[in-house]
Write an enzyme that holds these catalytic residues in place. Structure first.
Site, PDB file in Angstrom:
ATOM      1  N   LEU A   1       2.653   6.760   1.837  1.00 51.42           N
ATOM      2  CA  LEU A   1       3.914   7.141   1.201  1.00 51.42           C
ATOM      3  C   LEU A   1       3.718   8.042  -0.005  1.00 51.42           C
ATOM      4  CD1 LEU A   1       5.624   3.621   1.277  1.00 51.42           C
ATOM      5  CD2 LEU A   1       6.063   5.537   2.825  1.00 51.42           C
ATOM      6  N   SER A   2       2.467   8.274  -0.379  1.00 51.03           N
ATOM      7  CA  SER A   2       2.176   9.041  -1.577  1.00 51.03           C
ATOM      8  C   SER A   2       2.233  10.539  -1.309  1.00 51.03           C
ATOM      9  CB  SER A   2       0.784   8.668  -2.102  1.00 51.03           C
ATOM     10  OG  SER A   2       0.400   9.517  -3.155  1.00 51.03           O
TER      11      SER A   2
ATOM     12  N   PRO B   1       0.811  -1.228   0.000  1.00 49.08           N
ATOM     13  CA  PRO B   1       0.000   0.000   0.000  1.00 49.08           C
ATOM     14  C   PRO B   1       0.838   1.270   0.000  1.00 49.08           C
ATOM     15  CG  PRO B   1      -0.912  -1.595   1.535  1.00 49.08           C
ATOM     16  CD  PRO B   1       0.398  -2.156   1.082  1.00 49.08           C
ATOM     17  N   CYS B   2       0.377   2.252  -0.789  1.00 49.03           N
ATOM     18  CA  CYS B   2       1.129   3.505  -0.927  1.00 49.03           C
ATOM     19  C   CYS B   2       0.458   4.679  -0.225  1.00 49.03           C
ATOM     20  CB  CYS B   2       1.307   3.849  -2.409  1.00 49.03           C
ATOM     21  SG  CYS B   2      -0.247   4.272  -3.256  1.00 49.03           S
ATOM     22  N   GLN B   3      -0.699   4.469   0.418  1.00 49.20           N
ATOM     23  CA  GLN B   3      -1.453   5.596   0.966  1.00 49.20           C
ATOM     24  C   GLN B   3      -0.630   6.476   1.900  1.00 49.20           C
ATOM     25  OE1 GLN B   3      -2.537   2.451   0.787  1.00 49.20           O
ATOM     26  NE2 GLN B   3      -4.763   2.313   0.597  1.00 49.20           N
TER      27      GLN B   3
END
Length: 420
Positions: free
Chosen positions: A111-112, A107-109
């Protein structure tokens, strides 16, 4: 002041001098030739709708287990990977299955750049630590580990995420290499930059990921090409992309999954692509995420799933690199050590106790690109008058620079499109 055409513009990188990979069809020791090569068993964590796993399937391999928390995405996976075990939560797995390749577009939430920015310790992105614990517990590690995430993780919190991954992998005896790759390099008209990390205990991942380089192309001139942008933005940036879409996203500045818009100068039209074309822009077949038999009102869920997916052509290139004979890696050409603190570069590697930056570009290869307008096969949906007016208001109130023709066509679209 940020020029419209400068949004996420490529920075020049020197041409990488290392020789290209060897001829296709020549396999590494212990593997057979291209037409009869070893078939990898793949286990996918955080599988989404199977972008990484679809790519490995296209390269001749098969998935044995796919783990995905989202119910709608699991429904998609069960349809396209009927022979794989589908599990629902990485936190409830007691062990990883036996596999040759472990894939994880985690998941990138957190780190975005447009997400929560809570970093690698955030509630979503931090789940990769669960995967690493399972990997550490496994008596026989997979030959290859493939991780994927957004480039912002290289700078967020001083690069804490990539440092944590590198530390954890090295503690387990893995060598690793990562590279920021733009999916446009594989011919699809979507600017999509992602970090791909390849790690192995028994192979050198550096020539796999860093051994070939086409060099970044020159910036495009617009001409009369269609241009993509984020209609949900307009205050500080646009995600402007010439003859391409900006990255499809699972969410937006409005915190809802929504497609980017496209300006068609020849038609004076402002529209959004159909979900089927969005799937194709990620390298899937049209209809890949169709969940009408699961949720008849699930179109918004489809946009989220497509926006979170891994580009299939990019991942297929990685999969193919694993079974192509690679020349020895020339690490003398890369003597620059990684910084002790602060952001990490766009590409780097760790091997035999050393960590070095790499000068490769974001384009490992360069396939002839589709033009955005000619790529689209499904009718584009005109952006509503309300949405267009809102975007226009934000744009003219900002310090962004834009073409007069673009503003004129926004006004023209407002005048001609029906209110909705």
């Amino acid at each position: 002041m940020k020029l419209l055409d400068e949004a996420e513009e490529y920075e020049p990188l020197r041409r990488h001098s290392r020789a290209n990979t060897g001829p296709a069809g020549v396999a590494p020791p212990g593997q057979t030739a291209n037409n009869d090569r070893l078939k990898f068993k793949v286990a996918g964590a955080f599988a989404g709708v199977g972008g990484l796993e679809r790519a490995f399937e296209q390269a001749g391999h098969s998935s044995t287990m796919l783990c995905e928390f989202d119910r709608a995405a699991r429904h998609v996976l069960s349809r396209h990977f009927p022979n794989a075990e589908i599990t629902d939560d990485i936190r409830t797995l007691t062990q990883l299955p036996d596999c040759d390749v472990l894939t994880a577009g985690f998941p990138c939430q957190d780190l975005s750049q447009v997400g929560r920015r809570q970093g690698i310790s955030g509630p979503n992105s931090g789940l990769v630590t669960t995967l690493l614990k399972l990997l550490k517990q496994k008596a026989e590690a997979p030959q290859w580990v493939i991780l994927e995430n957004v480039p912002f993780m290289l700078s967020l919190e001083g690069g804490r995420a990539i440092r944590m991954l590198a530390d954890a992998l090295e503690d387990m005896g893995f060598s690793w290499a990562y590279r920021t790759i733009d999916a446009q390099a594989f011919g699809l008209p979507q600017r999509r930059r992602r970090v791909v990390l390849v790690a192995s205990k028994v192979h050198d991942p550096r020539p796999v990921l860093l051994g070939v380089d086409a060099g970044n192309p020159a910036p495009k001139k617009r001409g009369s090409s269609a241009c993509g942008f984020y209609w949900t933005e307009g205050n500080t940036g646009l995600g402007w992309a010439i003859d391409a879409l900006p990255p499809l996203k699972g969410g937006s500045a409005l915190h809802i999954p929504s497609p980017p818009a496209i300006w068609f100068p020849k038609r004076r039209l402002i529209a959004t692509p159909a979900i089927e074309d969005a799937e194709r822009l990620q390298g899937f077949d049209a209809g890949w995420t169709d969940i009408s038999d699961f949720d008849p009102l699930g179109v918004r869920k489809r946009w989220r799933m497509v926006g979170n997916a891994v580009s299939v052509p990019m991942a297929k290139w990685v999969a193919e690199q694993l079974t192509v004979e690679q020349p020895p890696f020339d690490d003398e050409a890369e003597a620059d050590a990684l910084p002790a603190s602060g952001s990490y570069p766009r590409a780097a590697w760790g091997h035999d106790g050393r960590r070095r930056r790499s000068a490769v570009s974001e384009w490992p290869i360069s396939k002839t690109p589709w033009h955005l307008a000619s790529f689209l096969e499904f009718p584009a949906v005109p952006l509503s008058r309300k949405a267009t007016q809102g975007f226009r208001s934000r744009l003219v109130a900002s310090s962004l620079r834009y073409e007069d023709a673009f503003l004129a066509d926004l006004d023209h679209h407002v005048e001609t499109v029906g209110a909705s």
